[in-house]
Motif scaffolding. Structure first.
Motif, mmCIF file in Angstrom:
data_model
loop_
_atom_site.group_PDB
_atom_site.id
_atom_site.type_symbol
_atom_site.label_atom_id
_atom_site.label_comp_id
_atom_site.label_asym_id
_atom_site.label_seq_id
_atom_site.Cartn_x
_atom_site.Cartn_y
_atom_site.Cartn_z
ATOM 1 N N MET A 119 49.395 8.880 75.383
ATOM 2 C CA MET A 119 49.211 9.421 76.707
ATOM 3 C C MET A 119 49.660 8.388 77.723
ATOM 4 N N GLU A 120 50.508 8.818 78.622
ATOM 5 C CA GLU A 120 50.951 7.964 79.717
ATOM 6 C C GLU A 120 50.324 8.461 81.006
ATOM 7 N N MET A 121 50.018 7.507 81.892
ATOM 8 C CA MET A 121 49.467 7.851 83.198
ATOM 9 C C MET A 121 50.186 7.030 84.260
ATOM 10 N N GLN A 122 50.660 7.722 85.281
ATOM 11 C CA GLN A 122 51.343 7.072 86.395
ATOM 12 C C GLN A 122 50.669 7.547 87.684
ATOM 13 N N VAL A 123 50.487 6.635 88.633
ATOM 14 C CA VAL A 123 49.891 6.985 89.916
ATOM 15 C C VAL A 123 50.934 6.783 91.003
ATOM 16 N N GLU A 124 51.109 7.816 91.824
ATOM 17 C CA GLU A 124 52.049 7.748 92.939
ATOM 18 C C GLU A 124 51.336 8.113 94.233
ATOM 19 N N GLU A 125 51.715 7.440 95.292
ATOM 20 C CA GLU A 125 51.196 7.765 96.621
ATOM 21 C C GLU A 125 52.074 8.856 97.223
ATOM 22 N N ALA A 126 51.440 9.812 97.901
ATOM 23 C CA ALA A 126 52.189 10.889 98.542
ATOM 24 C C ALA A 126 51.765 11.010 99.999
ATOM 25 N N GLU A 127 52.387 11.943 100.671
ATOM 26 C CA GLU A 127 52.092 12.186 102.067
ATOM 27 C C GLU A 127 50.613 12.486 102.285
ATOM 28 N N GLY A 128 50.099 12.071 103.431
ATOM 29 C CA GLY A 128 48.718 12.380 103.788
ATOM 30 C C GLY A 128 47.670 11.623 103.011
ATOM 31 N N GLY A 129 48.046 10.530 102.347
ATOM 32 C CA GLY A 129 47.067 9.753 101.594
ATOM 33 C C GLY A 129 46.671 10.357 100.260
ATOM 34 N N VAL A 130 47.458 11.285 99.774
ATOM 35 C CA VAL A 130 47.167 11.927 98.498
ATOM 36 C C VAL A 130 47.671 11.042 97.356
ATOM 37 N N ALA A 131 46.828 10.847 96.356
ATOM 38 C CA ALA A 131 47.231 10.138 95.144
ATOM 39 C C ALA A 131 47.601 11.179 94.089
ATOM 40 N N PHE A 132 48.796 11.037 93.540
ATOM 41 C CA PHE A 132 49.215 11.889 92.427
ATOM 42 C C PHE A 132 49.010 11.115 91.145
ATOM 43 N N ILE A 133 48.234 11.689 90.236
ATOM 44 C CA ILE A 133 48.071 11.124 88.897
ATOM 45 C C ILE A 133 48.927 11.990 87.979
ATOM 46 N N ILE A 134 49.966 11.398 87.426
ATOM 47 C CA ILE A 134 50.887 12.125 86.565
ATOM 48 C C ILE A 134 50.573 11.755 85.124
ATOM 49 N N LEU A 135 50.229 12.769 84.335
ATOM 50 C CA LEU A 135 49.872 12.569 82.932
ATOM 51 C C LEU A 135 50.985 13.111 82.045
ATOM 52 N N ARG A 136 51.275 12.383 80.947
ATOM 53 C CA ARG A 136 52.300 12.809 79.992
ATOM 54 C C ARG A 136 51.790 12.607 78.576
ATOM 55 N N GLY A 137 51.907 13.651 77.756
ATOM 56 C CA GLY A 137 51.558 13.521 76.345
ATOM 57 C C GLY A 137 50.351 14.341 75.949
ATOM 58 N N HIS A 138 49.656 13.856 74.921
ATOM 59 C CA HIS A 138 48.464 14.526 74.381
ATOM 60 C C HIS A 138 47.219 13.937 75.023
ATOM 61 N N LEU A 139 46.425 14.785 75.655
ATOM 62 C CA LEU A 139 45.154 14.333 76.216
ATOM 63 C C LEU A 139 44.056 14.685 75.208
ATOM 64 N N ASP A 140 44.185 14.037 74.045
ATOM 65 C CA ASP A 140 43.230 14.196 72.964
ATOM 66 C C ASP A 140 42.314 12.974 72.951
ATOM 67 N N THR A 141 41.642 12.689 71.847
ATOM 68 C CA THR A 141 40.730 11.543 71.773
ATOM 69 C C THR A 141 41.449 10.231 72.083
ATOM 70 N N VAL A 142 42.579 10.010 71.449
ATOM 71 C CA VAL A 142 43.334 8.774 71.671
ATOM 72 C C VAL A 142 43.859 8.717 73.098
ATOM 73 N N GLY A 143 44.418 9.811 73.575
ATOM 74 C CA GLY A 143 44.956 9.859 74.926
ATOM 75 C C GLY A 143 43.889 9.671 75.987
ATOM 76 N N ALA A 144 42.732 10.307 75.790
ATOM 77 C CA ALA A 144 41.631 10.172 76.747
ATOM 78 C C ALA A 144 41.149 8.727 76.807
ATOM 79 N N ASN A 145 41.028 8.099 75.660
ATOM 80 C CA ASN A 145 40.601 6.693 75.637
ATOM 81 C C ASN A 145 41.629 5.788 76.309
ATOM 82 N N ALA A 146 42.904 6.146 76.200
ATOM 83 C CA ALA A 146 43.966 5.321 76.778
ATOM 84 C C ALA A 146 43.956 5.339 78.307
ATOM 85 N N ILE A 147 43.540 6.463 78.904
ATOM 86 C CA ILE A 147 43.597 6.562 80.365
ATOM 87 C C ILE A 147 42.242 6.528 81.052
ATOM 88 N N ASP A 148 41.163 6.579 80.313
ATOM 89 C CA ASP A 148 39.822 6.750 80.872
ATOM 90 C C ASP A 148 39.514 5.765 82.005
#
Length: 112
Positions: free
Chosen positions: A1-30
């Motif tokens: 699981m990959e996680m990227q955070v980007e700043e957007a207009e109006g102070g919005v944070a975009f959290i972009i997730l890629r891959g499997h959000l399973d047990t391993v993926g959840a532990n990787a980004i928690d």
């Protein structure tokens, strides 16, 4: 699981997730996910590239949503595929974190 955070207009944070959000993926980004959720008041979680969602992944999303909402903030999910959307709906996660099909609607929902 990959996680990227980007700043957007109006102070919005975009959290972009890629891959499997399973047990391993959840532990990787928690920790990183909850750090962003604890620090921000407007978050859009882009799940368009998540191809599998398990219960521990739902837990990460729910705990993050609670952290954002406890500060009066808002969080939304953007563009999950049909399988992920179905899992979110079955777990009633969509009652806590609204789901939007497009970026503009998601941004509007967290900035109002």
């Amino acid at each position: 699981m990959e996680m990227q955070v980007e700043e957007a207009e109006g102070g919005v944070a975009f959290i972009i997730l890629r891959g499997h959000l399973d047990t391993v993926g959840a532990n990787a980004i928690d920790l990183k996910f909850n750090a962003v959720a604890g620090a921000r008041r407007a978050i859009v979680v882009d799940m368009s590239q998540v191809d599998f969602l398990a219960s521990l992944g739902i837990r990460v999303l729910v705990l993050g949503a609670r952290a954002v909402k406890s500060k009066g903030g808002k969080i939304a999910i953007l563009s999950p595929n049909e399988g992920v959307r179905s899992t979110l709906s079955a777990a009633r996660t969509d009652a806590l974190i609204p789901i939007f099909p497009d970026r503009d609607a998601a941004v509007a929902a967290v900035t109002q």
